[in-house]
Scaffold this motif. Structure first.
Motif, mmCIF file in Angstrom:
data_model
loop_
_atom_site.group_PDB
_atom_site.id
_atom_site.type_symbol
_atom_site.label_atom_id
_atom_site.label_comp_id
_atom_site.label_asym_id
_atom_site.label_seq_id
_atom_site.Cartn_x
_atom_site.Cartn_y
_atom_site.Cartn_z
ATOM 1 N N ASN A 61 0.830 -1.211 0.000
ATOM 2 C CA ASN A 61 0.000 0.000 0.000
ATOM 3 C C ASN A 61 0.859 1.252 0.000
ATOM 4 O O ASN A 61 0.543 2.235 -0.672
ATOM 5 C CB ASN A 61 -0.952 -0.008 1.198
ATOM 6 N N ALA A 62 1.964 1.240 0.766
ATOM 7 C CA ALA A 62 2.873 2.388 0.780
ATOM 8 C C ALA A 62 3.482 2.578 -0.607
ATOM 9 O O ALA A 62 3.610 3.723 -1.091
ATOM 10 C CB ALA A 62 3.963 2.182 1.830
ATOM 11 N N MET A 63 3.849 1.474 -1.254
ATOM 12 C CA MET A 63 4.409 1.562 -2.615
ATOM 13 C C MET A 63 3.358 2.111 -3.583
ATOM 14 O O MET A 63 3.679 2.933 -4.458
ATOM 15 C CB MET A 63 4.878 0.178 -3.092
ATOM 16 N N LYS A 64 2.119 1.661 -3.442
ATOM 17 C CA LYS A 64 1.049 2.180 -4.315
ATOM 18 C C LYS A 64 0.888 3.686 -4.126
ATOM 19 O O LYS A 64 0.773 4.427 -5.100
ATOM 20 C CB LYS A 64 -0.286 1.486 -3.994
ATOM 21 N N THR A 65 0.886 4.106 -2.867
ATOM 22 C CA THR A 65 0.754 5.537 -2.575
ATOM 23 C C THR A 65 1.923 6.309 -3.181
ATOM 24 O O THR A 65 1.732 7.362 -3.804
ATOM 25 C CB THR A 65 0.688 5.766 -1.054
ATOM 26 N N ALA A 66 3.135 5.773 -3.010
ATOM 27 C CA ALA A 66 4.312 6.439 -3.562
ATOM 28 C C ALA A 66 4.234 6.499 -5.082
ATOM 29 O O ALA A 66 4.564 7.525 -5.701
ATOM 30 C CB ALA A 66 5.581 5.724 -3.117
ATOM 31 N N LEU A 67 3.795 5.409 -5.711
ATOM 32 C CA LEU A 67 3.671 5.392 -7.172
ATOM 33 C C LEU A 67 2.600 6.376 -7.643
ATOM 34 O O LEU A 67 2.780 7.070 -8.664
ATOM 35 C CB LEU A 67 3.340 3.978 -7.666
ATOM 36 N N GLU A 68 1.495 6.442 -6.929
ATOM 37 C CA GLU A 68 0.454 7.407 -7.296
ATOM 38 C C GLU A 68 0.990 8.832 -7.177
ATOM 39 O O GLU A 68 0.728 9.683 -8.038
ATOM 40 C CB GLU A 68 -0.775 7.223 -6.406
ATOM 41 N N MET A 69 1.776 9.093 -6.119
ATOM 42 C CA MET A 69 2.377 10.412 -5.933
ATOM 43 C C MET A 69 3.356 10.697 -7.066
ATOM 44 O O MET A 69 3.347 11.799 -7.638
ATOM 45 C CB MET A 69 3.095 10.469 -4.589
ATOM 46 N N ASN A 70 4.176 9.723 -7.408
ATOM 47 C CA ASN A 70 5.130 9.911 -8.509
ATOM 48 C C ASN A 70 4.417 10.135 -9.836
ATOM 49 O O ASN A 70 4.851 10.957 -10.656
ATOM 50 C CB ASN A 70 6.077 8.717 -8.614
ATOM 51 N N ASN A 71 3.329 9.390 -10.055
ATOM 52 C CA ASN A 71 2.558 9.581 -11.294
ATOM 53 C C ASN A 71 1.964 10.981 -11.349
ATOM 54 O O ASN A 71 1.956 11.620 -12.410
ATOM 55 C CB ASN A 71 1.463 8.524 -11.427
#
Length: 140
Positions: free
Chosen positions: A98-108
């Protein structure tokens, strides 16, 4: 004693064959029972020994079953601990995902903003280029 035996023999002789037969049967019964009593006692002793062996086997089986139950309980305890550790690890993994998903969404999102800024800068560079190119043509 001899007189007693004589009196007994005389009374038997006068009493008739039924009494003599009855006393003979009693004497034979006593003789058979005296011979059978040791055999009966031996049979009883053997039965008691068999019963002791049976009880010993039962006790041994119960000890073995108790030991197996204890081992099963220990194994189930270890399995439960392992299962709890696995669930905890799964929760930690899910949290990391979930943290990785959040980070990826932020990066996107940042990448989208960066693309928009890059397009804006490209338009500005095009404008500058067209102005500079027009001046070079006018001066040249």
């Amino acid at each position: 004693m001899d007189e007693l035996l004589e009196a007994l023999a005389t009374s038997l002789a006068h009493s008739g064959p039924e009494y003599t037969l009855a006393l003979g049967a009693i004497a034979i019964g006593a003789w058979v029972s005296s011979k059978a009593l040791p055999i009966w006692q031996t049979v009883k002793v053997e039965q008691l020994e068999l019963e002791k062996e049976r009880e010993s086997r039962k006790a041994s089986d119960m000890r073995r079953l108790d030991q197996r139950d204890q081992e099963r309980s220990k194994t189930e305890g270890r399995w439960l601990e392992q299962n709890e550790r696995s669930m905890k690890l799964q929760e930690e993994t899910n949290a990391a995902i979930n943290a990785m998903k959040t980070a990826l969404e932020m990066n996107n999102a940042l990448l989208g903003e960066s693309k928009d800024r890059s397009r804006h800068m490209a338009m500005q560079v095009d404008e500058i280029h067209s102005i500079v190119a027009a001046r070079k043509e006018g001066t040249a």
